[in-house]
Design a protein around this motif. Structure first.
Motif, PDB file in Angstrom:
ATOM      1  N   TYR B 102       8.478 -35.391 -13.757  1.00  0.00           N
ATOM      2  CA  TYR B 102       9.088 -34.403 -14.508  1.00  0.00           C
ATOM      3  C   TYR B 102       8.056 -33.165 -14.607  1.00  0.00           C
ATOM      4  CZ  TYR B 102       6.617 -36.532 -18.349  1.00  0.00           C
ATOM      5  OH  TYR B 102       5.634 -36.925 -19.263  1.00  0.00           O
ATOM      6  N   LYS B 121      13.757 -30.085 -17.801  1.00  0.00           N
ATOM      7  CA  LYS B 121      14.645 -30.619 -16.853  1.00  0.00           C
ATOM      8  C   LYS B 121      14.845 -29.946 -15.641  1.00  0.00           C
ATOM      9  CE  LYS B 121      18.455 -33.874 -16.563  1.00  0.00           C
ATOM     10  NZ  LYS B 121      19.388 -34.466 -17.542  1.00  0.00           N
ATOM     11  N   CYS B 122      14.320 -30.057 -14.359  1.00  0.00           N
ATOM     12  CA  CYS B 122      14.513 -29.280 -13.292  1.00  0.00           C
ATOM     13  C   CYS B 122      13.855 -30.004 -12.031  1.00  0.00           C
ATOM     14  CB  CYS B 122      13.407 -28.095 -13.534  1.00  0.00           C
ATOM     15  SG  CYS B 122      13.240 -26.964 -12.247  1.00  0.00           S
ATOM     16  N   ASP B 123      14.301 -29.727 -10.879  1.00  0.00           N
ATOM     17  CA  ASP B 123      14.008 -30.319  -9.666  1.00  0.00           C
ATOM     18  C   ASP B 123      12.370 -29.695  -9.506  1.00  0.00           C
ATOM     19  OD1 ASP B 123      13.007 -30.659  -7.209  1.00  0.00           O
ATOM     20  OD2 ASP B 123      15.195 -30.039  -6.284  1.00  0.00           O
ATOM     21  N   ASP B 125      10.700 -29.135  -7.122  1.00  0.00           N
ATOM     22  CA  ASP B 125      10.229 -28.065  -6.298  1.00  0.00           C
ATOM     23  C   ASP B 125      10.892 -26.781  -6.464  1.00  0.00           C
ATOM     24  OD1 ASP B 125       9.239 -30.199  -4.883  1.00  0.00           O
ATOM     25  OD2 ASP B 125      11.134 -30.841  -3.624  1.00  0.00           O
ATOM     26  N   LYS B 126      11.608 -26.736  -7.570  1.00  0.00           N
ATOM     27  CA  LYS B 126      12.193 -25.559  -8.133  1.00  0.00           C
ATOM     28  C   LYS B 126      11.187 -24.720  -9.179  1.00  0.00           C
ATOM     29  CE  LYS B 126      15.881 -26.004  -5.463  1.00  0.00           C
ATOM     30  NZ  LYS B 126      16.679 -26.743  -5.595  1.00  0.00           N
TER      31      LYS B 126
END
Lengths: 148, 170
Positions: B102, B121-123, B125-126
């Protein structure tokens, strides 16, 4: 800005879940406690350390000659705890005491359940009260109690 | 030595558990109490320095730069902001409501001049600097006077903030 009535409070708990590796000498001390026995370690000059140490405090020599001791001894110093805290060994007034076990030359720190402060004195005789279940920890001795 | 029977032998005792537990009653004080009281209503209150006008969130009641009380009117901040920096966490710790790996972020809330450290809360890689994010709040009925009312931040569909707007926080 107006003063607020009362500052907020909240419980704040910090806990470190340490584990320590005992090494060969303290491993024997705690294994013996689990079997409701106490052992010390003998120095070259014949004196016995309890709790045992891995190295001679004066010379630095390795120690490992384990010696069985009795679970009785003598109080060499003490301090009365009138209001025990939740994590302390007894939940009623007790004494923290340095106890030189019979057969040892150095004292062990533990609790004495004497009932009242007036019963405590340096040089009093005490005996270990063993815990109902033992795990290999210092609290396998629940506390010490006076021997009349 | 004792009447009680020895325990079953399980091999030598080689490890000792030695937990240390410190129990405090934390007093938030006037300034943080005000902030936490607003938090219970879903509001983020910052405080403005009377010397240079910078807005501190969270504020401890005095300006760390000028040493003056921050006793002017509180400044209500948006629950949106910009990622100044971030870190990707791959080792679990307790009480984090996100699955590994995370992202932890330093967010500059809109209207504030300080960063707030929080979860994103996020990918992984992004995530990037300048990313626009918004607080994900707990359900209203679970709000208390705690910063934990915000579970984490989430990306929102807004163009990235220009570098100059957050560069001082890197």
């Amino acid at each position: 800005m107006s003063q607020i009535e009362k500052a907020l409070t909240a419980p704040h708990v910090i806990e470190y879940t340490y584990k320590r590796s005992l090494g060969p000498v303290l491993s024997q001390f705690f294994t013996a406690l689990r079997e409701r026995r106490v052992v010390g370690v003998r120095r070259k000059d014949g004196t016995v350390l309890c709790p045992p140490k891995e190295y001679d405090p004066d010379t630095g020599e390795s120690l490992g000659d384990m010696v069985p001791l009795k679970d009785t001894g003598v109080v060499t110093s003490w301090a009365w705890v009138a209001k025990p805290r939740p994590q302390q060994p007894l939940q009623k007034p007790f004494a923290y005491a340095l106890i030189r076990l019979d057969g040892a030359d150095t004292p062990l720190l533990h609790a004495v359940d004497a009932g009242s402060e007036s019963r405590m004195k340096t040089s009093m005789r005490v005996r270990a009260r063993w815990a109902d279940t033992t795990t290999g920890a210092i609290r396998d001795i629940a506390c010490f109690e006076p021997v009349d | 030595m004792s009447d009680k029977k020895p325990e079953e032998k399980e091999g030598p005792v080689q490890v000792l558990q030695t937990p240390v537990r410190l129990e405090y009653v934390f007093s938030a004080g006037q300034s943080a109490s005000r902030l936490l009281g607003a938090m219970a209503k879903g509001k983020l209150l910052g405080q403005r320095c009377p010397v240079d006008g910078r807005v501190y969130f969270p504020s401890r009641g005095s300006c760390p730069q000028h040493g003056v009380p921050l006793d002017g009117a509180p400044v209500e901040l948006a629950d949106k902001g910009t990622v100044a920096t971030y870190s990707i966490v791959r080792i679990p710790i307790e009480k984090v409501p996100l699955e590994l790996p995370y992202v932890t972020v330093q967010v500059v809330l809109d209207g504030a001049d300080t960063v707030l450290m929080h979860l994103l809360k996020c990918d992984v890689d992004k995530v990037h600097m300048g990313m626009r994010v918004q607080a994900k709040w707990k359900p209203r009925e679970e709000w208390t006077s705690s910063v934990e009312n915000i579970l984490y931040f989430e990306p929102i569909d807004e163009p990235d903030a220009p570098y100059d707007s957050f560069k001082e926080h890197i």
